[in-house]
Design a protein around this motif. Structure first.
Motif, mmCIF file in Angstrom:
data_model
loop_
_atom_site.group_PDB
_atom_site.id
_atom_site.type_symbol
_atom_site.label_atom_id
_atom_site.label_comp_id
_atom_site.label_asym_id
_atom_site.label_seq_id
_atom_site.Cartn_x
_atom_site.Cartn_y
_atom_site.Cartn_z
ATOM 1 N N LEU A 105 0.830 -1.207 0.000
ATOM 2 C CA LEU A 105 0.000 0.000 0.000
ATOM 3 C C LEU A 105 0.864 1.257 0.000
ATOM 4 C CD1 LEU A 105 -2.776 -1.026 2.545
ATOM 5 C CD2 LEU A 105 -3.002 -0.824 0.059
ATOM 6 N N SER B 208 2.871 4.532 0.680
ATOM 7 C CA SER B 208 3.418 5.212 1.849
ATOM 8 C C SER B 208 4.511 6.143 1.347
ATOM 9 C CB SER B 208 4.002 4.215 2.856
ATOM 10 O OG SER B 208 5.182 3.611 2.349
ATOM 11 N N GLU C 132 -6.868 -0.990 -6.311
ATOM 12 C CA GLU C 132 -7.704 -1.116 -5.124
ATOM 13 C C GLU C 132 -9.165 -0.721 -5.313
ATOM 14 O OE1 GLU C 132 -6.848 -2.124 -1.833
ATOM 15 O OE2 GLU C 132 -5.113 -2.949 -2.872
ATOM 16 N N ASP D 107 -1.970 -10.448 9.107
ATOM 17 C CA ASP D 107 -2.088 -9.044 8.726
ATOM 18 C C ASP D 107 -3.339 -8.876 7.878
ATOM 19 O OD1 ASP D 107 -1.837 -6.462 7.916
ATOM 20 O OD2 ASP D 107 0.267 -6.617 7.327
ATOM 21 N N VAL E 281 -4.404 -6.430 6.319
ATOM 22 C CA VAL E 281 -4.289 -5.482 5.211
ATOM 23 C C VAL E 281 -4.458 -6.191 3.884
ATOM 24 C CG1 VAL E 281 -2.752 -3.878 4.025
ATOM 25 C CG2 VAL E 281 -2.851 -3.892 6.521
ATOM 26 N N PHE E 282 -3.865 -7.385 3.738
ATOM 27 C CA PHE E 282 -3.900 -8.096 2.464
ATOM 28 C C PHE E 282 -4.540 -9.474 2.619
ATOM 29 C CE2 PHE E 282 -0.073 -5.360 1.921
ATOM 30 C CZ PHE E 282 -0.565 -4.582 0.873
#
Length: 214
Positions: free
Chosen positions: A32, A34, A84, A125, A127-128
């Motif tokens: 992602l 950053s 996304e 995690d 996130v994914f």
């Protein structure tokens, strides 16, 4: 996948047994957005590495844009719009199950999880998802780490076969389609990154297979 990630993927902290760990490097690149990740992708080191890999791996892409994003906002917006966000799906989802035509999405995800279970790894995690490109690459990085640190030739052989089987069953089945879609959009950086990753995985698949018969 519960594996550590550095703040910046410098070559020094991406090595396994003296070799650059490309699995973790590309997992980082496709994470992602950053500011740290943008700084790496915009760095001279990254551009020089990509230029070298394009040549070394005979990477051919229809995208002519190896240039970088002008600013972080443009990079973030492009990542989200491509990977996304979208209806009914993003233009180029980084999900294995999004490209499956022969198996239900749930089966693709389950097969990934079954591979992870071999090493006792669970995706912690949120996130994914389990079939996301980043998660798959982190799994391969874990397999390679254990293989290089293996205590026996038998263990090394088993892990080498696991690595090769996962590359064949998963990444090599969907990355070519994702690469074609991404080249059609032709944003900066991302098509070249995916092309180099795909070429690297094909090379590793062949190399691991050659070790089986040597």
């Amino acid at each position: 996948m519960n594996t550590p990630s550095p703040n910046l993927p410098t070559i020094e902290n991406k090595r396994v047994s003296g070799e650059l760990d490309f699995y973790r490097l590309f997992a980082y690149c496709f994470g992602l957005p950053s500011t740290e990740r943008f700084a790496w992708l915009a760095s001279r080191e990254c551009r020089a590495l990509l230029k070298s890999l394009v040549s070394d791996l005979d990477c051919t892409t229809k995208s002519g844009r190896a240039d970088r994003f002008a600013d972080y906002q443009g990079y973030e917006a492009a990542y989200l719009a491509i990977f996304e966000v979208g209806a009914p799906a993003p233009p180029v989802p980084l999900l294995d199950s999004a490209y499956s035509r022969s198996e239900p999405a749930q089966q693709v995800v389950l097969d990934c999880v079954n591979f992870y279970d071999v090493l006792g790894l669970r995706s912690l995690d949120v996130v994914f998802p389990s079939d996301h490109l980043v998660t798959q690459l982190e799994f391969l990085a874990a397999v390679r780490y254990l293989r290089t640190a293996g205590e026996s030739a038998e263990q090394e052989t088993q892990l080498r076969r696991l690595e090769r089987d996962f590359i064949e069953r998963h990444l090599l089945t969907w990355l070519p389609v994702a690469q074609k879609k991404l080249e059609g959009l032709n944003p900066p950086v991302f098509p070249v990154l995916l092309c180099v990753l795909h070429s690297y995985l094909r090379k590793e698949f062949a190399r691991l297979g050659a070790l089986e018969v040597s």
